[in-house]
Scaffold this motif. Structure first.
Motif, PDB file in Angstrom:
ATOM      1  N   PRO A 138       0.824  -1.229   0.000  1.00  0.00           N
ATOM      2  CA  PRO A 138       0.000   0.000   0.000  1.00  0.00           C
ATOM      3  C   PRO A 138       0.851   1.269   0.000  1.00  0.00           C
ATOM      4  N   LEU A 139       2.074   1.212   0.543  1.00  0.00           N
ATOM      5  CA  LEU A 139       2.933   2.392   0.528  1.00  0.00           C
ATOM      6  C   LEU A 139       3.302   2.768  -0.904  1.00  0.00           C
ATOM      7  N   ARG A 140       3.534   1.770  -1.740  1.00  0.00           N
ATOM      8  CA  ARG A 140       3.808   2.043  -3.151  1.00  0.00           C
ATOM      9  C   ARG A 140       2.612   2.735  -3.799  1.00  0.00           C
ATOM     10  N   ALA A 141       1.407   2.272  -3.469  1.00  0.00           N
ATOM     11  CA  ALA A 141       0.196   2.889  -4.020  1.00  0.00           C
ATOM     12  C   ALA A 141       0.098   4.359  -3.585  1.00  0.00           C
ATOM     13  N   ALA A 142       0.449   4.641  -2.338  1.00  0.00           N
ATOM     14  CA  ALA A 142       0.407   6.024  -1.853  1.00  0.00           C
ATOM     15  C   ALA A 142       1.417   6.892  -2.594  1.00  0.00           C
ATOM     16  N   PHE A 143       2.607   6.361  -2.818  1.00  0.00           N
ATOM     17  CA  PHE A 143       3.636   7.129  -3.512  1.00  0.00           C
ATOM     18  C   PHE A 143       3.258   7.377  -4.966  1.00  0.00           C
ATOM     19  N   GLU A 144       2.642   6.404  -5.595  1.00  0.00           N
ATOM     20  CA  GLU A 144       2.207   6.595  -6.980  1.00  0.00           C
ATOM     21  C   GLU A 144       1.066   7.607  -7.049  1.00  0.00           C
ATOM     22  N   ARG A 145       0.151   7.551  -6.088  1.00  0.00           N
ATOM     23  CA  ARG A 145      -0.990   8.476  -6.090  1.00  0.00           C
ATOM     24  C   ARG A 145      -0.538   9.916  -5.876  1.00  0.00           C
ATOM     25  N   THR A 146       0.425  10.131  -5.000  1.00  0.00           N
ATOM     26  CA  THR A 146       0.877  11.486  -4.687  1.00  0.00           C
ATOM     27  C   THR A 146       2.033  11.945  -5.565  1.00  0.00           C
ATOM     28  N   ALA A 147       2.521  11.066  -6.459  1.00  0.00           N
ATOM     29  CA  ALA A 147       3.676  11.361  -7.321  1.00  0.00           C
ATOM     30  C   ALA A 147       4.914  11.707  -6.490  1.00  0.00           C
ATOM     31  N   LEU A 159       7.935  14.588   5.834  1.00  0.00           N
ATOM     32  CA  LEU A 159       7.957  13.376   6.653  1.00  0.00           C
ATOM     33  C   LEU A 159       9.203  12.542   6.386  1.00  0.00           C
ATOM     34  N   PHE A 160       9.507  12.278   5.110  1.00  0.00           N
ATOM     35  CA  PHE A 160      10.555  11.318   4.783  1.00  0.00           C
ATOM     36  C   PHE A 160      11.900  11.953   4.403  1.00  0.00           C
ATOM     37  N   LEU A 161      11.885  13.106   3.751  1.00  0.00           N
ATOM     38  CA  LEU A 161      13.145  13.697   3.317  1.00  0.00           C
ATOM     39  C   LEU A 161      13.733  14.645   4.356  1.00  0.00           C
ATOM     40  N   LEU A 162      12.857  15.280   5.182  1.00  0.00           N
ATOM     41  CA  LEU A 162      13.350  16.155   6.239  1.00  0.00           C
ATOM     42  C   LEU A 162      13.311  15.493   7.611  1.00  0.00           C
ATOM     43  N   ALA A 163      12.620  14.337   7.707  1.00  0.00           N
ATOM     44  CA  ALA A 163      12.445  13.644   8.999  1.00  0.00           C
ATOM     45  C   ALA A 163      11.771  14.552  10.020  1.00  0.00           C
ATOM     46  N   ASP A 164      10.832  15.390   9.550  1.00  0.00           N
ATOM     47  CA  ASP A 164      10.086  16.281  10.427  1.00  0.00           C
ATOM     48  C   ASP A 164       8.990  15.528  11.182  1.00  0.00           C
ATOM     49  N   ASP A 165       8.568  16.078  12.325  1.00  0.00           N
ATOM     50  CA  ASP A 165       7.311  15.673  12.944  1.00  0.00           C
ATOM     51  C   ASP A 165       6.188  16.350  12.165  1.00  0.00           C
ATOM     52  N   VAL A 166       5.212  15.579  11.710  1.00  0.00           N
ATOM     53  CA  VAL A 166       4.095  16.150  10.958  1.00  0.00           C
ATOM     54  C   VAL A 166       2.792  15.739  11.632  1.00  0.00           C
ATOM     55  N   LEU A 167       1.758  16.525  11.426  1.00  0.00           N
ATOM     56  CA  LEU A 167       0.453  16.202  11.999  1.00  0.00           C
ATOM     57  C   LEU A 167      -0.004  14.843  11.514  1.00  0.00           C
ATOM     58  N   ALA A 168      -0.488  14.024  12.436  1.00  0.00           N
ATOM     59  CA  ALA A 168      -0.954  12.687  12.081  1.00  0.00           C
ATOM     60  C   ALA A 168      -2.078  12.763  11.048  1.00  0.00           C
ATOM     61  N   GLU A 169      -2.921  13.778  11.165  1.00  0.00           N
ATOM     62  CA  GLU A 169      -4.024  13.942  10.206  1.00  0.00           C
ATOM     63  C   GLU A 169      -3.485  14.144   8.794  1.00  0.00           C
ATOM     64  N   ASP A 170      -2.446  14.966   8.654  1.00  0.00           N
ATOM     65  CA  ASP A 170      -1.848  15.211   7.340  1.00  0.00           C
ATOM     66  C   ASP A 170      -1.137  13.959   6.828  1.00  0.00           C
ATOM     67  N   ALA A 171      -0.427  13.284   7.733  1.00  0.00           N
ATOM     68  CA  ALA A 171       0.283  12.064   7.332  1.00  0.00           C
ATOM     69  C   ALA A 171      -0.691  10.992   6.880  1.00  0.00           C
ATOM     70  N   SER A 172      -1.797  10.862   7.570  1.00  0.00           N
ATOM     71  CA  SER A 172      -2.795   9.857   7.212  1.00  0.00           C
ATOM     72  C   SER A 172      -3.352  10.111   5.814  1.00  0.00           C
ATOM     73  N   ALA A 173      -3.613  11.376   5.512  1.00  0.00           N
ATOM     74  CA  ALA A 173      -4.143  11.711   4.189  1.00  0.00           C
ATOM     75  C   ALA A 173      -3.103  11.445   3.099  1.00  0.00           C
ATOM     76  N   PRO A 180      -3.447   4.582   0.862  1.00  0.00           N
ATOM     77  CA  PRO A 180      -4.236   3.721   1.749  1.00  0.00           C
ATOM     78  C   PRO A 180      -3.484   3.107   2.927  1.00  0.00           C
ATOM     79  N   VAL A 181      -2.307   3.605   3.277  1.00  0.00           N
ATOM     80  CA  VAL A 181      -1.568   3.075   4.419  1.00  0.00           C
ATOM     81  C   VAL A 181      -2.249   3.506   5.714  1.00  0.00           C
ATOM     82  N   SER A 182      -2.420   2.582   6.632  1.00  0.00           N
ATOM     83  CA  SER A 182      -2.942   2.877   7.956  1.00  0.00           C
ATOM     84  C   SER A 182      -1.798   3.315   8.856  1.00  0.00           C
ATOM     85  N   LEU A 183      -1.964   4.447   9.556  1.00  0.00           N
ATOM     86  CA  LEU A 183      -0.925   4.897  10.467  1.00  0.00           C
ATOM     87  C   LEU A 183      -0.675   3.871  11.570  1.00  0.00           C
ATOM     88  N   THR A 184      -1.719   3.213  12.016  1.00  0.00           N
ATOM     89  CA  THR A 184      -1.549   2.181  13.042  1.00  0.00           C
ATOM     90  C   THR A 184      -0.640   1.074  12.540  1.00  0.00           C
TER      91      THR A 184
END
Length: 505
Positions: free
Chosen positions: A21-30, A70-84, A88-92
């Motif tokens: 599902p992570l691949r699907a998320a990366f393809e969807r968001t380019a 999230l991934f290139l800066l290793a920042d803390d990001v809002l869980a709501e933004d990360a989930s979106a 389709p990756v579940s944060l849990t």
């Protein structure tokens, strides 16, 4: 001050499952190299490369921007933004797998525990999973730290011929960078690593990139042990070649073998794992010692029969610079007492071994059924072309020299060849000091010659005379002994053929 995170524990099975599902998320968001560069623009993209996060944050927007932070800066990001952004990756599930840490509730924040980034390895966009490097968030590297795409990895990628092959061995696969690229030009890839953590991340990397089951085998074990008795059409290796004390601090760079023992072992054993006609591309280091030519040292690691070898030294570092560079590579501060003690022990060990410098470069091998042919040389000047195709062409030229008598051959000059004459002011005008022949492409080799050599090269053309006839004409024109002229001309021509300046007509 932010407390540095150590390399985290993760669940290999859950991480592999999460990668689909992570691949699907990366393809969807380019989430690709091109899209990231386009969003950031030239200035912020350059800041990212320098490890400066603020200009990057200012350029980020939308879901792609969330993934960059999230991934290139290793920042803390809002869980709501990360989930979106990760749907389709579940944060849990991402937390359970060990990809993320934090509070997955909408008002909480999450951060990555692994380095996940898009890269172009030469065949289009890919994604690599590795451990964080501390470039943008303080991080403590553990003994089994898994490196991502570093400068050495990129150098090796550019040094591998793109010729399609059947089987590939990636010795010391790490995060799977070389194995992933090899999938594009081979039928089957085998990656080995002594570090189970590396094998697990490499397996996740393959799934993240949609590599079909069975295209890549990832085996855990020391050096060549997992592939004992097998041979391959291509062997590539970016081994732990750091010249040190024989102790392992980080498995990705320390072999546990003293000084340049890792390079000696890999170079000497690789020919046994090459199929007939097979090629190896290895990164290696070697000592520069008082009263010892580094070329002889590397030559002693090769068998007397069965290999064509091209060893290219790209850089030489004096011991203090070498030790300081590698300490900083692992995030150690040279001013810290523990790091200073390690530097002292390391430098003392090198001094006791009469080490004056450490060379670094490429070792290209081709399996043959003939006496070993070795050329070891410096290539410390800058050039833009990758060495992969050049290495393949070099071995073809060596094979041609083995099978042909240059005296009876018609030769031609490569189109990019140029003749240079250097003169300095003299008492009665210009005094010519140097005549050089240059190759204007590839590694940009150059050779100093004399006027007779220049005249000899001027006579080379596809429809012209054989070399021995050219030499005879030159000898007659200059009243020279033909045999003596042949004796000096043949080694020159052999060197020019090896460097792609003179070519078979």
């Amino acid at each position: 001050m932010t407390t540095p995170d150590p390399d985290p524990d993760f669940d290999p099975a859950l991480l592999v499952e999460l990668c689909r599902p992570l691949r699907a998320a990366f393809e969807r968001t380019a989430f690709t190299t091109d899209a990231v560069a386009a969003m950031l623009g030239d200035d912020a993209h350059a800041a990212l490369g320098r490890g400066e996060p603020v200009p990057v944050r200012l350029a980020c927007s939308g879901e792609l921007g969330t993934l960059i932070r999230l991934f290139l800066l290793a920042d803390d990001v809002l869980a709501e933004d990360a989930s979106a952004a990760l749907a389709p990756v579940s944060l849990t599930n991402a937390l359970a797998a060990g990809l993320l840490a934090g509070d997955p509730t909408p008002s909480g924040t999450v951060r990555t525990l692994l380095d996940v980034r898009p890269v172009d390895l030469g065949g289009g966009n890919r994604w690599i999973l590795a451990d964080l490097d501390g470039a943008l968030r303080p991080h403590l590297s553990t003994r089994d730290h898994v490196l991502g795409v570093g400068h050495a990895s990129v150098s090796l990628l550019r040094a591998i011929p793109a010729t399609p092959v059947g089987t590939v061995l990636d010795l010391g696969t790490g995060s799977g960078v070389q194995a992933l690229r090899a999938v594009d030009h081979s039928e089957h890839v085998t990656g080995t690593d002594v570090n189970p953590r590396a094998a697990a991340l490499a397996r996740a990397t393959m799934v993240l990139n949609g590599v079909a089951d069975g295209d890549v085998d990832l085996l855990t074990g020391s050096w060549f042990e997992p592939v004992a008795g097998r041979t391959f059409d291509l062997v590539v290796a970016n081994p732990p070649f750091v010249v040190g004390e024989g102790r392992v601090h980080n498995t990705y760079r320390d072999s546990g073998l003293d000084l340049d023992g890792a390079s000696a072992m890999v170079i000497s054993r690789t020919p046994d794992f090459l199929a007939p006609g097979g090629t190896a591309v290895l990164l290696a280091s070697w000592l520069h010692r008082r009263d010892e030519d580094w070329r002889h040292r590397v030559a002693s690691w090769l068998p007397d029969h069965g290999v064509d070898a091209w060893v290219v030294q790209r850089d030489v570092a004096e011991p203090a610079l070498y030790v300081g560079t590698w300490l900083r590579d692992s995030g150690e501060d040279p001013r810290d007492p523990a790091a200073a003690q390690r530097a002292l022990d390391w430098l003392t060990h090198l001094h006791a071994a009469d080490v004056e410098g450490i060379g670094f470069g490429f070792v290209f091998l081709r399996r043959t059924d003939a006496p070993t042919d070795l050329l070891a040389e410096d290539l410390t000047h800058g050039f833009d072309d990758p060495l992969g195709d050049e290495a393949a062409a070099y071995f073809e030229r060596v094979a041609w020299l083995r099978e042909h008598d240059v005296l009876q051959s018609r030769l031609r000059l490569a189109p990019a060849t140029a003749l240079e004459r250097v003169s300095v002011p003299g008492e009665y005008g210009w005094d010519e000091r140097v005549v050089r022949v240059h190759r204007g492409d590839g590694p940009r080799w150059q050779h100093e010659i004399d006027d007779l050599g220049a005249a000899l090269l001027a006579g080379m053309n596809p429809g012209g005379l054989a070399l021995e006839e050219l030499i005879a004409l030159l000898a007659a024109a200059h009243d020279l002994d033909c045999g003596e002229l042949e004796a000096s001309a043949v080694p020159l021509v052999h060197a020019l053929v090896r460097h792609g300046i003179a070519l078979p007509g």
